[in-house]
Design an enzyme around this catalytic site. Structure first.
Site, PDB file in Angstrom:
ATOM      1  N   CYS A   8       0.876  -1.191  -0.120  1.00  0.00           N
ATOM      2  CA  CYS A   8      -0.060   0.090   0.040  1.00  0.00           C
ATOM      3  C   CYS A   8       0.796   1.293   0.017  1.00  0.00           C
ATOM      4  O   CYS A   8       1.916   1.231   0.380  1.00  0.00           O
ATOM      5  CB  CYS A   8      -1.050   0.071   1.203  1.00  0.00           C
ATOM      6  N   ASP A 127      -6.745  -3.205  10.948  1.00  0.00           N
ATOM      7  CA  ASP A 127      -5.754  -2.447  11.095  1.00  0.00           C
ATOM      8  C   ASP A 127      -5.692  -1.798  12.367  1.00  0.00           C
ATOM      9  O   ASP A 127      -6.569  -2.011  13.135  1.00  0.00           O
ATOM     10  CB  ASP A 127      -5.878  -1.078   9.979  1.00  0.00           C
TER      11      ASP A 127
HETATM   12  O1  LIG Z   1      -1.058   4.666   4.332  1.00  0.00           O
HETATM   13  C1  LIG Z   1      -1.525   5.773   4.496  1.00  0.00           C
HETATM   14  O2  LIG Z   1      -0.672   6.878   4.744  1.00  0.00           O
HETATM   15  C2  LIG Z   1      -2.917   5.831   5.132  1.00  0.00           C
HETATM   16  C3  LIG Z   1      -3.237   7.232   5.286  1.00  0.00           C
HETATM   17  C4  LIG Z   1      -4.795   7.273   5.668  1.00  0.00           C
HETATM   18  C5  LIG Z   1      -5.532   6.203   5.541  1.00  0.00           C
HETATM   19  C6  LIG Z   1      -5.094   4.867   5.546  1.00  0.00           C
HETATM   20  C7  LIG Z   1      -3.574   4.710   4.853  1.00  0.00           C
HETATM   21  N1  LIG Z   1      -3.156   3.608   4.659  1.00  0.00           N
HETATM   22  C8  LIG Z   1      -4.129   2.445   4.683  1.00  0.00           C
HETATM   23  C9  LIG Z   1      -3.448   1.041   4.381  1.00  0.00           C
HETATM   24  O3  LIG Z   1      -4.124   0.176   4.149  1.00  0.00           O
HETATM   25  C10 LIG Z   1      -2.071   0.912   5.079  1.00  0.00           C
HETATM   26  O4  LIG Z   1      -1.338   0.077   4.467  1.00  0.00           O
HETATM   27  C11 LIG Z   1      -2.432   0.223   6.561  1.00  0.00           C
HETATM   28  O5  LIG Z   1      -2.799   1.636   7.241  1.00  0.00           O
HETATM   29  C12 LIG Z   1      -1.053  -0.143   7.234  1.00  0.00           C
HETATM   30  O6  LIG Z   1      -0.129   0.787   7.064  1.00  0.00           O
HETATM   31  P1  LIG Z   1       1.401   0.564   7.891  1.00  0.00           P
HETATM   32  O7  LIG Z   1       1.106   0.333   9.256  1.00  0.00           O
HETATM   33  O8  LIG Z   1       2.229   1.555   7.745  1.00  0.00           O
HETATM   34  O9  LIG Z   1       2.039  -0.714   7.381  1.00  0.00           O
END
Ligand SMILES: O=C(O)c1ccccc1NCC(=O)[C@H](O)[C@H](O)COP(=O)(O)O
Length: 205
Positions: A8, A127
């Protein structure tokens, strides 16, 4: 059953093609302007037009207006939608696209009850909850809060890394895993070695 992988926060063609080379099953594109991983609909649709077959592009929104969502998904029939805000099931269904509902999990949540509110979803993304941060927190949540059986495929997210991915899959046995920050050089820029190690760890155990 092999675990599928969503990378992502894709912001450029090079990272998209690199993630596909290493076997990503889905790529997430963040249309939340406050995120450092924000991408414009035009750039994202240009990337999607060049994706190889059997890779699902996922358009990610946080309580977006319908005109914003329509401006993205009109660019390709391949889009799956990820609703990462407080969207109702009826709102999610209204776009007539396969969708994932993201649920941000914290201690005390009845995960089964939350999931039961989105039985029309293709999958549920679980999440980490962090006050004031809708996603991309880089933080794990207590995976023991996830019931052994849920009525929808689970996509596990939140603070996953090449270092913890095997343990995460061992504990949760999700249908898929999702990562953003854990495979980055900097916000929105992916690290090829980290992407390769993460996908290998997820798929090869
Ligand atoms: O990735 C972002 O910056 C984000 C911002 C606002 C809403 C959702 C967002 N990401 C969503 C996803 O699916 C991410 O991959 C998920 O939250 C996991 O993130 P991480 O903990 O950094 O792997």
């Amino acid at each position: 059953m092999t675990c599928r992988v969503k990378i992502c926060g894709i912001t450029n063609h090079e990272d998209a093609q690199m993630a596909c080379r290493y076997g990503a099953d889905a790529l997430g594109f963040v249309f939340y302007e406050k995120s450092p991983r924000y991408i414009t609909p035009e750039t994202a649709n240009s990337i999607v037009a060049s994706l190889p077959p059997f890779v699902t592009p996922v358009a990610l929104f946080v309580d977006a207006n319908s005109d914003v969502i329509d401006s993205v998904i009109k660019g390709s029939s391949r889009w799956m939608i990820q609703f990462h805000g407080t969207e109702s099931e009826s709102e999610c269904v209204s776009y007539q696209r396969p969708y994932m509902k993201a649920l941000r999990i914290k201690k005390g949540d009845d995960v089964a009850a939350l999931v039961s509110g989105f039985l029309s979803a293709t999958a549920i993304l679980l999440d980490a909850y962090k006050a004031g941060v809708p996603g991309g927190t880089g933080e794990v949540f207590d995976w023991s809060l996830i019931p052994g059986e849920l009525p929808k495929p689970v996509v596990l997210a939140g603070g996953l890394t090449p270092e913890n991915i095997k343990e995460a899959i061992k504990q949760v046995a999700p249908y898929a895993v999702d990562v953003s920050g854990g495979v980055e050089l900097s916000k929105g820029i992916k690290s090829e070695p980290k992407v390769q190690e993460f996908i290998s760890g997820a798929k090869c155990g």
